[in-house]
Design an enzyme around this catalytic site. Structure first.
Site, PDB file in Angstrom:
ATOM      1  N   ARG A 154       2.781   4.996   6.370  1.00 35.71           N
ATOM      2  CA  ARG A 154       3.172   4.256   7.585  1.00 35.71           C
ATOM      3  C   ARG A 154       3.653   2.843   7.277  1.00 35.71           C
ATOM      4  O   ARG A 154       3.979   2.086   8.187  1.00 35.71           O
ATOM      5  CB  ARG A 154       1.983   4.200   8.552  1.00 35.71           C
ATOM      6  CG  ARG A 154       1.519   5.565   9.019  1.00 35.71           C
ATOM      7  CD  ARG A 154       0.147   5.495   9.668  1.00 35.71           C
ATOM      8  NE  ARG A 154      -0.882   5.117   8.705  1.00 35.71           N
ATOM      9  CZ  ARG A 154      -2.165   4.929   9.021  1.00 35.71           C
ATOM     10  NH1 ARG A 154      -2.571   5.089  10.282  1.00 35.71           N
ATOM     11  NH2 ARG A 154      -3.042   4.588   8.093  1.00 35.71           N
ATOM     12  N   CYS A 158       0.836  -1.194   0.000  1.00 34.74           N
ATOM     13  CA  CYS A 158       0.000   0.000   0.000  1.00 34.74           C
ATOM     14  C   CYS A 158       0.877   1.253   0.000  1.00 34.74           C
ATOM     15  O   CYS A 158       1.978   1.264   0.540  1.00 34.74           O
ATOM     16  CB  CYS A 158      -0.918   0.008   1.223  1.00 34.74           C
ATOM     17  SG  CYS A 158      -2.110   1.382   1.219  1.00 34.74           S
ATOM     18  N   HIS A 188      -2.210  -3.988   5.058  1.00 31.50           N
ATOM     19  CA  HIS A 188      -2.024  -3.563   6.451  1.00 31.50           C
ATOM     20  C   HIS A 188      -3.374  -3.314   7.097  1.00 31.50           C
ATOM     21  O   HIS A 188      -4.291  -2.771   6.456  1.00 31.50           O
ATOM     22  CB  HIS A 188      -1.132  -2.319   6.538  1.00 31.50           C
ATOM     23  CG  HIS A 188      -1.717  -1.090   5.919  1.00 31.50           C
ATOM     24  ND1 HIS A 188      -2.305  -0.085   6.665  1.00 31.50           N
ATOM     25  CD2 HIS A 188      -1.833  -0.697   4.631  1.00 31.50           C
ATOM     26  CE1 HIS A 188      -2.734   0.860   5.851  1.00 31.50           C
ATOM     27  NE2 HIS A 188      -2.470   0.517   4.606  1.00 31.50           N
ATOM     28  N   CYS A 230      -6.210  -0.103   6.850  1.00 34.77           N
ATOM     29  CA  CYS A 230      -6.005   0.465   5.510  1.00 34.77           C
ATOM     30  C   CYS A 230      -7.204   1.328   5.117  1.00 34.77           C
ATOM     31  O   CYS A 230      -8.330   0.838   4.979  1.00 34.77           O
ATOM     32  CB  CYS A 230      -5.801  -0.647   4.483  1.00 34.77           C
ATOM     33  SG  CYS A 230      -5.459  -0.015   2.828  1.00 34.77           S
ATOM     34  N   ASP A 239       0.364   3.829   1.680  1.00 28.21           N
ATOM     35  CA  ASP A 239       0.296   4.435   3.017  1.00 28.21           C
ATOM     36  C   ASP A 239       1.700   4.743   3.560  1.00 28.21           C
ATOM     37  O   ASP A 239       2.561   3.861   3.584  1.00 28.21           O
ATOM     38  CB  ASP A 239      -0.445   3.470   3.963  1.00 28.21           C
ATOM     39  CG  ASP A 239      -0.843   4.133   5.268  1.00 28.21           C
ATOM     40  OD1 ASP A 239       0.040   4.695   5.952  1.00 28.21           O
ATOM     41  OD2 ASP A 239      -2.030   4.095   5.610  1.00 28.21           O
TER      42      ASP A 239
HETATM   43 CO    CO Z   1      -3.493   1.179   2.956  1.00 32.65          CO
END
Ligand code: CO
Length: 202
Positions: A44, A40, A96, A99, A42
């Site tokens: 993080r 992803c 994750h 998400c 993302d």
């Molecule tokens: Co995500």
């Protein structure tokens, strides 16, 4: 502009060279990573950091909600290069918990283009609606949908012709499904690894 990032870059490069003077010169010659990470976008979930790998050790493709759609030229280009040219031994699809992309796929709100991108997750949600409805909280349903999405993307990767052709010519290649937990930094292996066409059918 962005002087703080340029400063950090110079400090990082200097630290690498202090530990290993030939580090960048070696990488300049070639890359030979053994792994392809499909994860992803993302912020993080930084691929190299999570598995503590250096530049040169991990080939990475990231998009919203770690999808591997069989019509996406970006993902397919990465996959073909990784399998046919770099000959990675392992492909990890890494979702994750928490998400936002997975949540946005099924919350009923309209956001525009991303609603189309997230369409495959609504299909996963529909295919597993009975299993999901039986769970006792929205959090449990969200977590499970994250896992089910990873499993579906593992199937997409493993059934792709680039991967099928690699197996047909005897190339060692394993496709794994992982989920990362934001709250503790740990990866959970979903145990859906596919290492050949027979396992994909199973
Ligand atoms: Co995500």
């Amino acid at each position: 502009m962005l002087e703080h990032l340029k400063d950090k870059n110079r400090a990082w490069a200097a630290k690498k060279i202090a530990a290993d003077p030939g580090f960048f010169k070696r990488l300049e010659g070639q890359q030979a990573p053994r792994y392809l990470w499909i994860g992803c976008s993302d912020s993080r979930v930084p691929a190299n950091e999570i598995v503590d790998l250096d530049p040169g050790e991990l080939f990475v493709h990231r998009n919203v909600a770690n999808l591997a759609p069989p019509q996406d030229a970006n993902y397919l280009s990465v996959l073909q290069f990784a399998v046919d040219v770099i000959k990675v031994e392992h492909i990890m699809v890494v979702g994750h918990y928490g998400c936002g992309g997975v949540a946005a796929a099924v919350d009923g709100k309209r956001r525009g283009l991303v609603d189309h991108w997230l369409h495959p997750i609504r299909e996963v949600h529909h295919d597993h609606r009975h299993e999901l409805a039986a769970l006792d909280s929205d959090k449990a349903r969200w977590d499970r949908l994250v896992e089910l999405n990873v499993i579906r993307q593992v199937r997409n990767v493993a059934s792709d012709v680039f991967v099928q052709d690699a197996w047909a010519r005897g190339q060692a290649l394993n496709v794994h499904g992982w989920v990362y937990t934001l709250g503790d930094g740990l990866v959970n292996d979903l145990g859906v690894t596919v290492s050949g066409p027979e396992e994909l059918r199973a």
